[in-house]
Design a protein around this motif. Structure first.
Motif, PDB file in Angstrom:
ATOM      1  N   ASN A 235      30.597  44.735  38.748  1.00 47.30           N
ATOM      2  CA  ASN A 235      31.440  43.930  39.630  1.00 47.30           C
ATOM      3  C   ASN A 235      31.466  42.540  39.014  1.00 47.30           C
ATOM      4  OD1 ASN A 235      31.756  45.903  41.795  1.00 47.30           O
ATOM      5  ND2 ASN A 235      29.565  45.608  42.098  1.00 47.30           N
ATOM      6  N   VAL A 236      32.678  42.021  38.733  1.00 45.56           N
ATOM      7  CA  VAL A 236      32.795  40.725  38.075  1.00 45.56           C
ATOM      8  C   VAL A 236      33.837  39.861  38.762  1.00 45.56           C
ATOM      9  CG1 VAL A 236      32.111  41.644  35.817  1.00 45.56           C
ATOM     10  CG2 VAL A 236      34.522  41.450  36.377  1.00 45.56           C
TER      11      VAL A 236
ATOM     12  N   TRP B 247      29.251  36.011  46.918  1.00 47.56           N
ATOM     13  CA  TRP B 247      30.672  36.270  46.642  1.00 47.56           C
ATOM     14  C   TRP B 247      31.036  37.736  46.728  1.00 47.56           C
ATOM     15  CZ3 TRP B 247      32.003  39.376  42.578  1.00 47.56           C
ATOM     16  CH2 TRP B 247      31.123  39.464  41.499  1.00 47.56           C
ATOM     17  N   PHE B 248      30.107  38.624  46.442  1.00 48.13           N
ATOM     18  CA  PHE B 248      30.401  40.057  46.535  1.00 48.13           C
ATOM     19  C   PHE B 248      30.789  40.438  47.970  1.00 48.13           C
ATOM     20  CE2 PHE B 248      28.972  44.445  47.225  1.00 48.13           C
ATOM     21  CZ  PHE B 248      29.751  45.101  46.288  1.00 48.13           C
ATOM     22  N   ASP B 249      30.256  39.730  48.939  1.00 48.87           N
ATOM     23  CA  ASP B 249      30.544  40.025  50.347  1.00 48.87           C
ATOM     24  C   ASP B 249      31.860  39.434  50.833  1.00 48.87           C
ATOM     25  OD1 ASP B 249      28.169  41.449  50.650  1.00 48.87           O
ATOM     26  OD2 ASP B 249      27.039  39.624  51.044  1.00 48.87           O
ATOM     27  N   TRP B 250      32.582  38.726  49.996  1.00 49.82           N
ATOM     28  CA  TRP B 250      33.840  38.108  50.402  1.00 49.82           C
ATOM     29  C   TRP B 250      35.009  39.086  50.427  1.00 49.82           C
ATOM     30  CZ3 TRP B 250      33.541  33.258  46.758  1.00 49.82           C
ATOM     31  CH2 TRP B 250      32.480  32.438  47.169  1.00 49.82           C
ATOM     32  N   MET B 251      34.792  40.331  50.039  1.00 55.44           N
ATOM     33  CA  MET B 251      35.921  41.268  49.991  1.00 55.44           C
ATOM     34  C   MET B 251      36.309  41.727  51.390  1.00 55.44           C
ATOM     35  SD  MET B 251      34.376  44.833  48.483  1.00 55.44           S
ATOM     36  CE  MET B 251      32.739  44.505  47.890  1.00 55.44           C
ATOM     37  N   ALA B 252      37.565  42.095  51.537  1.00 52.13           N
ATOM     38  CA  ALA B 252      38.085  42.589  52.814  1.00 52.13           C
ATOM     39  C   ALA B 252      37.497  43.961  53.121  1.00 52.13           C
ATOM     40  CB  ALA B 252      39.609  42.681  52.740  1.00 52.13           C
ATOM     41  N   ASP B 253      37.471  44.332  54.397  1.00 52.74           N
ATOM     42  CA  ASP B 253      36.908  45.619  54.807  1.00 52.74           C
ATOM     43  C   ASP B 253      37.583  46.793  54.100  1.00 52.74           C
ATOM     44  OD1 ASP B 253      35.083  44.376  56.453  1.00 52.74           O
ATOM     45  OD2 ASP B 253      36.270  44.646  58.278  1.00 52.74           O
ATOM     46  N   GLU B 254      38.918  46.717  53.963  1.00 49.01           N
ATOM     47  CA  GLU B 254      39.651  47.793  53.289  1.00 49.01           C
ATOM     48  C   GLU B 254      39.179  47.939  51.840  1.00 49.01           C
ATOM     49  OE1 GLU B 254      44.195  48.827  51.801  1.00 49.01           O
ATOM     50  OE2 GLU B 254      43.884  47.208  53.249  1.00 49.01           O
TER      51      GLU B 254
ATOM     52  N   PRO C 145      38.859  38.688  43.060  1.00 45.83           N
ATOM     53  CA  PRO C 145      39.902  37.678  42.872  1.00 45.83           C
ATOM     54  C   PRO C 145      39.463  36.241  43.130  1.00 45.83           C
ATOM     55  CG  PRO C 145      40.204  38.726  44.985  1.00 45.83           C
ATOM     56  CD  PRO C 145      39.048  39.422  44.319  1.00 45.83           C
ATOM     57  N   PHE C 146      38.435  35.807  42.426  1.00 42.95           N
ATOM     58  CA  PHE C 146      38.077  34.393  42.505  1.00 42.95           C
ATOM     59  C   PHE C 146      37.454  33.946  41.201  1.00 42.95           C
ATOM     60  CE2 PHE C 146      34.794  36.889  44.543  1.00 42.95           C
ATOM     61  CZ  PHE C 146      35.358  37.345  45.707  1.00 42.95           C
TER      62      PHE C 146
END
Length: 193
Positions: A9-10, A30-37, A151-152
């Motif tokens: 994961n990058v 930052w890994f936890d910033w992704m949307a639920d989908e 995406p960051f």
């Protein structure tokens, strides 16, 4: 013959270090910033990857991260699969691995991984393990890179790629989207004679 498959994961700028949100760093969690989908689709892809693996290879810190988060006693199909897979840990300091089917590899990296590739028929997946991955890349032991890109741009943190003694040619063999917006890229090493 086994194939070393690095699964990372990058961030867009190549950061792989994922500190906890409360660790005091600028970009912790930052890994936890992704949307639920995206999280659900990422988990499905991760489970599929584990089902297709024949073994895992990790550095000591990543191995201890998995153990500290209880993967050796979790329930569910993904945890069951990881528990059943042979796990090989490159470490000169780990003495008593606490996860079923774990073996500590203490010798020379090139010798140990080359022997592992001869002994395993199929994918040997490397999760996280930044320093190990850089050493595997340096010694041309990586056969495939699988990158899930977030995406960051973080601007700081340990990156996947460090300096190498020579160029490491790769060929893009797959590009798709996981969930609503996570690019999943697969590169294969191009062996130069």
């Amino acid at each position: 013959m086994g194939k070393i498959v690095v699964s990372e994961n990058v961030s867009l700028d190549g950061v792989i270090e994922v500190a906890a949100e409360d660790d005091g760093s600028r970009f912790g969690g930052w890994f936890d910033w992704m949307a639920d989908e995206d999280r659900k689709a990422w988990a499905e892809a991760g489970f599929e990857e584990a089902m297709n693996a024949e073994a895992l290879l990790m550095g000591r810190l990543s191995y201890e991260w998995f153990v500290a988060r209880g993967w050796q006693s979790r329930t569910g199909a993904w945890a069951d699969r990881l528990r059943s897979l042979p796990k090989h840990v490159m470490s000169s300091t780990l003495r008593n691995p606490g996860w079923d089917n774990s073996t500590v590899l203490k010798g020379d990296l090139v010798d140990e991984v080359s022997a592992l590739k001869r002994d395993v028929d199929g994918d040997i997946v490397v999760y996280a393990s930044g320093r190990l991955v850089q050493a595997l890349l340096e010694h041309d032991l990586v056969d495939e890179l699988r990158l899930t890109v977030y995406p960051f741009v973080l601007g700081a943190g340990r990156r996947l790629f460090g300096e190498t003694s020579a160029k490491k040619p790769m060929r893009l063999v797959e590009a798709r989207t996981v969930g609503a917006g996570l690019p999943f890229l697969v590169y294969r090493s191009v062996r130069v004679p």
